[in-house]
Design an enzyme around this catalytic site. Structure first.
Site, PDB file in Angstrom:
ATOM      1  N   ASP A   1       0.857  -1.185   0.000  1.00 24.35           N
ATOM      2  CA  ASP A   1       0.000   0.000   0.000  1.00 24.35           C
ATOM      3  C   ASP A   1       0.889   1.230   0.000  1.00 24.35           C
ATOM      4  O   ASP A   1       1.734   1.396   0.881  1.00 24.35           O
ATOM      5  CB  ASP A   1      -0.889  -0.005   1.243  1.00 24.35           C
ATOM      6  CG  ASP A   1      -2.029   0.996   1.139  1.00 24.35           C
ATOM      7  OD1 ASP A   1      -1.777   2.122   0.652  1.00 24.35           O
ATOM      8  OD2 ASP A   1      -3.146   0.670   1.547  1.00 24.35           O
TER       9      ASP A   1
ATOM     10  N   ARG B   1      -1.386 -10.342  -9.808  1.00 22.34           N
ATOM     11  CA  ARG B   1      -2.560  -9.697 -10.403  1.00 22.34           C
ATOM     12  C   ARG B   1      -2.473  -8.185 -10.286  1.00 22.34           C
ATOM     13  O   ARG B   1      -2.961  -7.457 -11.142  1.00 22.34           O
ATOM     14  CB  ARG B   1      -3.834 -10.216  -9.747  1.00 22.34           C
ATOM     15  CG  ARG B   1      -4.031  -9.843  -8.291  1.00 22.34           C
ATOM     16  CD  ARG B   1      -5.369 -10.327  -7.764  1.00 22.34           C
ATOM     17  NE  ARG B   1      -5.464 -11.768  -7.841  1.00 22.34           N
ATOM     18  CZ  ARG B   1      -6.597 -12.442  -7.570  1.00 22.34           C
ATOM     19  NH1 ARG B   1      -7.685 -11.774  -7.249  1.00 22.34           N
ATOM     20  NH2 ARG B   1      -6.614 -13.756  -7.637  1.00 22.34           N
TER      21      ARG B   1
END
Length: 226
Positions: free
Chosen positions: A131, A206
């Site tokens: 993040d 992904r």
């Protein structure tokens, strides 16, 4: 400035969408046997019954990179840490489908597990697409901060590798600033190709595919512990 090594707070929801019946059964039937013990020192013998090399992935997302590495390196023990249940479910599915026996999971704060390892016991650590916490006031939440890096450096063997991947320009610049200030890690890039091209032994995630679909550049950093 405080950072994740002292804040010890996980932000965001621990679970996203409701688990389907098959996913809930997978968690119920397999997670306990694959989980890192909740307390006490841990090492390769504790987790895998032998003295094999150890790799750790911080925040493994849906587990595709973790499972890919485990499949390529059956003699290595992998510890995957991810605080979010839906990601853990994804990893459990990969472990089941790949019949992998060399992975252990921790659903929670990765630093809590890393601190319990012996010093100089890790052969590699992965931090892929963390993040970015783009706002300046949230910079203290970034995993690439000196507090977590001090812990990581202590647990990596001399010559062990720290891999960092990101598609966020803010995190890229921040990471280079923090890592360049340290003397216990040596950046392995010699040319731009070395950090703009994914290494062959770095399974695609992904998040990386999504970033490329959105037209983002992706950076691949490899550091050795010195």
């Amino acid at each position: 400035m405080n950072d994740p090594s002292v804040i010890r707070r996980l932000y965001g929801r621990r679970q996203g969408h409701k688990l389907r019946l098959g996913q809930a059964a997978l968690v119920e039937e397999t997670l306990a046997d694959l989980s890192v013990p909740e307390e006490g020192p841990i090492d390769a013998m504790t987790l895998f019954g032998d003295h094999r090399p150890l790799h750790v992935e911080i925040g493994f997302g849906a587990g595709e990179h973790l499972a890919g590495q485990a499949a390529m390196n059956p003699d290595v023990g992998f510890i995957g840490c991810e605080p979010f249940l839906n990601g853990v479910v994804g990893a459990l599915a990969h472990i089941r489908d790949g019949e992998l026996t060399n992975v252990r999971l921790h659903m929670g704060d990765a630093l809590e597990v890393i601190e319990r390892l012996p010093d100089a016991s890790l052969d590699r650590l992965y931090l892929l697409h963390p993040d970015p916490w783009r706002k300046a006031r949230h910079a203290k939440r970034r995993m690439v901060n000196h507090g977590p890096l001090d812990t990581i450096a202590a647990k990596l063997k001399p010559g062990a590798e720290f891999r960092l991947g990101t598609d966020d320009p803010t995190y890229c610049r921040w990471s280079m600033m923090i890592m360049n200030a340290r003397r216990d890690f040596e950046w392995q890039a010699k040319t731009p190709h070395d950090f703009l091209t994914r290494p062959d032994d770095w399974p695609e995630t992904r998040y990386e595919r999504k970033a490329r679909r959105q037209g983002h550049e992706v950076w691949y950093y490899r550091y050795l512990r010195v």
